[in-house]
Enzyme design. Structure first.
Site, short mmCIF file in Angstrom:
data_model
loop_
_atom_site.label_atom_id
_atom_site.label_comp_id
_atom_site.label_asym_id
_atom_site.label_seq_id
_atom_site.Cartn_x
_atom_site.Cartn_y
_atom_site.Cartn_z
N PHE A 1 0.81 -1.21 0.00
CA PHE A 1 0.00 0.00 0.00
C PHE A 1 0.85 1.27 0.00
O PHE A 1 0.38 2.34 -0.38
CB PHE A 1 -0.94 0.00 1.21
CG PHE A 1 -0.35 0.53 2.48
CD1 PHE A 1 -0.56 1.84 2.88
CD2 PHE A 1 0.42 -0.30 3.31
CE1 PHE A 1 -0.03 2.32 4.07
CE2 PHE A 1 0.96 0.18 4.48
CZ PHE A 1 0.73 1.49 4.87
N LYS A 2 2.11 1.14 0.39
CA LYS A 2 3.00 2.31 0.42
C LYS A 2 3.16 2.93 -0.98
O LYS A 2 3.46 4.12 -1.10
CB LYS A 2 4.38 1.92 0.96
CG LYS A 2 4.35 1.22 2.32
CD LYS A 2 3.98 2.15 3.43
CE LYS A 2 3.91 1.44 4.78
NZ LYS A 2 5.19 1.09 5.35
N ASP A 3 2.95 2.13 -2.03
CA ASP A 3 3.06 2.67 -3.39
C ASP A 3 2.04 3.78 -3.63
O ASP A 3 2.28 4.68 -4.45
CB ASP A 3 2.84 1.56 -4.42
CG ASP A 3 3.97 0.56 -4.47
OD1 ASP A 3 5.13 0.96 -4.28
OD2 ASP A 3 3.69 -0.63 -4.69
N THR B 1 8.03 0.30 3.11
CA THR B 1 8.32 1.69 2.76
C THR B 1 9.56 1.78 1.88
O THR B 1 9.60 2.53 0.91
CB THR B 1 8.52 2.55 4.03
OG1 THR B 1 7.28 2.63 4.73
CG2 THR B 1 8.96 3.95 3.67
#
Length: 478
Positions: free
Chosen positions: A119-121, A152
């Site tokens: 989800f960091k993308d 991250t």
């Protein structure tokens, strides 16, 4: 829009978005927040619903971010969003698909379809484009120094790789990431990417980042910036997907939705807090931790106690193996009525001298759920396995261990908070194949786009937990 530090005293100068984008951590050690949160009403939500339906996620991102960014021309900001959020990068034009789990109240917000399957993308792809734009506008260079517990780092490196105006130095806790996570990062051969494996845990890496940033002369000379969630630009990018998911699971502009969010560093759920403060109809923010439950302890008791490195358990949801939640200060700033002096005392003197602070007897803590919508829960390895197994065999849905923490805790709150409850996905299962196999007794096939990740040669430097040695390495390689 102007920004203030969580530790800034009254009368301290406010800053603009582009300045705090490159600065990261404030000079006084605090974190930046808008001087006031912009407010949205039913008309705004209706407009956003139409934008998402007709123009897609990049256009929605432009609309939301425009409330926070007034020093980048609107057309330029739209171009940044369009370059960040493409179907090619996220394997779908919807960028953030939403899926209902069976016919019950739970939904999954799929945030992990980006280049590194995490989800960091969602934030990092935008941050890379913002950095490239602003550095080009200033004819400048930035040295990114970050810490990662797993996702991250790879998201940042994939977003920044190849940019001639950016150098990335990423600190990782040696031996604490999954083989896939390590391979994603250490396999990059780009000249501007530098991986450093420190002896210690994630919090030690984060402490080194803060120590280097605290050296004002070094920070200025080598143009040190941040991609961790201490950077406001990254957090505000996450606000966008709360808006998009809310729009996709509702049919009216007053329907309330709850979110269950696996978190260790408080960044993901802090974006939900910001969205709620803006007026997005969020009922409850369900915070889910693993065995390293420092945040659950606070929301249950009012006591925030930072663990020693030796107390941080190595778990099967390793990206949450964190005992010091960097973004938590932002929420406490709001909780305490934006009393910067009190925040500076809590996160400065009290944590330094005592290792904890306690708000249990304060009137502010008693309003955490009613005023701010927070509840919490925790999950164990056995809980993760059971949750992964149950969803897979009952619903044909396969999730990673961190998302399983979120689903497990969400189940505890069904019937007590408004539905639907959307669990925010953390990563694709392929990143945690060992745990998935333990849960469902099936070997995962690596998707074709990740097929070569495990075979790439590794490029990483081992280093002791020492800020000076990290600074020396930056000097040698800059």
């Amino acid at each position: 829009m102007r920004y203030v530090s969580t530790r800034g005293l009254p009368g301290s100068p406010a800053a603009g978005f582009s300045d705090i984008l490159l600065e990261g951590l404030a000079a006084d050690g605090g974190l930046y927040l808008p001087a006031e949160y912009p407010q949205v009403d039913a008309a705004t939500l209706m407009s956003w619903r139409n934008v998402l339906a007709t123009q897609g996620y990049p256009a929605l991102a432009h609309q939301v971010l425009s409330l926070f960014v007034d020093d980048i021309p609107s057309d330029d900001l739209l171009g940044i969003c369009q370059r960040a959020y493409t179907a090619e990068k996220f394997a779908s034009s919807s960028i953030v698909p939403v899926e209902r789990i069976g016919d019950g109240p739970l939904w999954l917000g799929h945030l992990s379809n980006g280049p590194t399957a995490a989800f960091k993308d969602m934030a990092m792809q935008l941050l890379g484009e913002l950095f490239a734009y602003e550095l080009g506008r200033r004819d400048d260079h930035l040295t990114i120094l970050g810490a990662t517990s797993g996702d991250t780092g790879s998201s940042a490196e994939y977003a920044m790789r190849g940019h001639e105006r950016l150098s990335v130095f990423m600190l990782t806790p040696k031996g604490r990431m999954t083989p896939f996570q390590q391979a994603q990062m250490f396999g990059l051969q780009d000249a501007n990417i530098h991986n450093i494996a420190l002896d210690g845990v994630f919090d030690d890496c984060q402490d080194v980042v803060k120590a280097v940033n605290a050296d004002a002369e070094f920070k200025a000379k080598y143009h040190i910036g941040a991609v961790n969630s201490i950077n406001w630009a990254r957090l505000v990018a996450q606000v966008v997907y709360y808006v998009a998911i809310w729009l996709r699971v509702t049919t009216t502009n007053d329907q309330r939705v709850s979110f269950a969010v696996p978190t260790g560093n408080f960044g993901d759920i802090c974006a939900g807090h910001v969205a709620r403060e803006m007026g997005l109809p969020i009922d409850t923010l369900i915070l889910a931790t693993n065995e390293n439950n420092v945040l659950h302890e606070f929301f249950s008791t009012g006591r925030y106690r930072v663990r020693a490195s030796s107390e941080v358990a190595a778990t099967s949801s390793p990206s949450m193996d964190i005992s010091k939640a960097s973004n938590f200060e932002r929420f406490v700033f709001d909780l305490l009525g934006r009393d910067a002096a009190r925040v500076a005392d809590l996160f400065g003197r009290q944590l330094s001298e005592n290792g904890f602070f306690d708000l249990s007897g304060t009137p502010e803590f008693k309003r955490i759920t009613e005023r701010y919508g927070f509840v919490s829960g925790t999950s164990s390895h056995a809980d993760r396995l059971q949750t992964i197994r149950g969803l897979y065999f009952d619903n044909g849905v396969l999730i990673d261990p961190h998302t399983a923490d979120g689903v497990h805790v969400a189940h505890e709150w069904i019937g007590r908070v408004a539905a639907p409850i959307v669990v925010l996905e953390t990563a694709l299962p392929v990143k945690f194949a060992e745990t998935i196999k333990e849960a469902i007794e099936v070997d995962l096939e690596i998707p074709p786009r990740f097929a070569e990740v495990m075979n790439a040669p590794r490029r990483v430097v081992d280093m002791p937990n020492d800020p000076q040695q990290v600074k020396d390495f930056i000097v040698r390689t800059s």
